[in-house]
Design an enzyme around this catalytic site. Structure first.
Site, PDB file in Angstrom:
ATOM      1  N   HIS A  43      23.512  45.272 -21.095  1.00 60.85           N
ATOM      2  CA  HIS A  43      22.046  44.313 -22.114  1.00 60.85           C
ATOM      3  C   HIS A  43      22.069  42.987 -23.051  1.00 60.85           C
ATOM      4  CE1 HIS A  43      19.571  46.585 -20.221  1.00 60.85           C
ATOM      5  NE2 HIS A  43      20.280  47.507 -20.119  1.00 60.85           N
ATOM      6  N   ASP A  49      15.443  43.492 -18.079  1.00 56.12           N
ATOM      7  CA  ASP A  49      15.470  45.218 -18.436  1.00 56.12           C
ATOM      8  C   ASP A  49      15.020  45.837 -16.983  1.00 56.12           C
ATOM      9  OD1 ASP A  49      16.807  45.315 -20.544  1.00 56.12           O
ATOM     10  OD2 ASP A  49      14.671  46.278 -21.854  1.00 56.12           O
ATOM     11  N   HIS A  53      16.009  52.214 -16.831  1.00 48.57           N
ATOM     12  CA  HIS A  53      16.786  51.338 -18.567  1.00 48.57           C
ATOM     13  C   HIS A  53      16.318  52.677 -19.369  1.00 48.57           C
ATOM     14  CE1 HIS A  53      18.377  49.098 -21.977  1.00 48.57           C
ATOM     15  NE2 HIS A  53      16.707  48.716 -22.501  1.00 48.57           N
ATOM     16  N   HIS A 152       8.625  50.352 -24.738  1.00 48.72           N
ATOM     17  CA  HIS A 152       9.764  49.930 -23.162  1.00 48.72           C
ATOM     18  C   HIS A 152       9.157  51.119 -21.931  1.00 48.72           C
ATOM     19  CE1 HIS A 152      12.886  47.698 -25.541  1.00 48.72           C
ATOM     20  NE2 HIS A 152      13.273  47.706 -24.469  1.00 48.72           N
TER      21      HIS A 152
END
Length: 210
Positions: A43, A49, A53, A152
């Site tokens: 990263h 991503d 991840h 995320h």
């Protein structure tokens, strides 16, 4: 056809997210040729991503379809928004785009700042509702510094690909053709990527579908 390299240079001075491995580059001059030993995280710099991840059994970076990483993308100018980018800041700006790149005041900066621009959970949910399958941002992370991972996760659980640490400083808001290709690391959670935007007849005839 004008093109824009929106990738940050990868070097030992590249912004590193606190806690991530530093980038180390060691030139090796041997047998009359030049070779360099490069150490970095998956990263580092401008990077992608993959869903794995945060979700170990999810899609890895080498499995992301090229069709997701290439095609029409909309750049949204959010340079006047400080800190958190909320649902309200994005409402009415996606306009059917499936690849969205968020331009913030962080583009062009070269020093890490804890209050970098990021999207909220509600904004992530909104982008998901809009059918977006790729989201890019020019700051170190799509999520706030020391966030709980929820931003995320809501994206990656839906196989929405994330690109972080772009440089959109020379790009205006609008529609472009994008190519964002990571290194094909087998089974990994992410990879540095080269990301290019180009103008084409989409700007002249926005009714064309891709």
């Amino acid at each position: 056809m004008p093109s824009y390299d929106i990738t940050r240079e990868l070097s030992e001075s590249t912004i590193i997210y606190p806690g991530d491995p530093e980038i180390k580059i060691n030139p090796i001059d041997d047998c009359g040729c030049r070779v360099s030993k490069v150490c970095f995280s998956s990263h580092s710099g401008t990077h992608i991503d993959a869903p794995s991840h945060y979700l170990k059994s999810a899609m890895t970076v080498d499995r992301i379809p090229v069709s997701v990483l290439t095609g029409e993308a909309r750049v949204i100018d959010l340079t006047t928004v400080e800190g958190s980018i909320g649902r309200y800041d994005l409402k009415g700006k996606v306009l059917g785009a499936k690849r969205v790149l968020l331009k913030t005041a962080f583009s062009g900066k070269h020093v890490f700042e804890e209050d970098f621009p990021h999207i909220t959970y509600e904004a992530a949910a909104y982008l998901k509702e809009q059918g977006v399958f790729l989201i890019g941002i020019d700051s170190p992370s799509i999520e706030m510094y020391k966030g709980d991972g929820s931003v995320h996760k809501i994206l990656l659980m839906s196989n929405i690909v994330i690109i972080e640490l772009l440089d959109l400083s020379v790009v205006n808001e609008g529609i472009y053709r994008m190519c964002a290709l990571p290194l094909r690391f087998k089974g990994l959670d992410g990879s540095p990527a080269r990301v290019i935007l180009s103008d084409d007849n989409l700007l002249i005839n926005p009714g064309i579908k891709r």
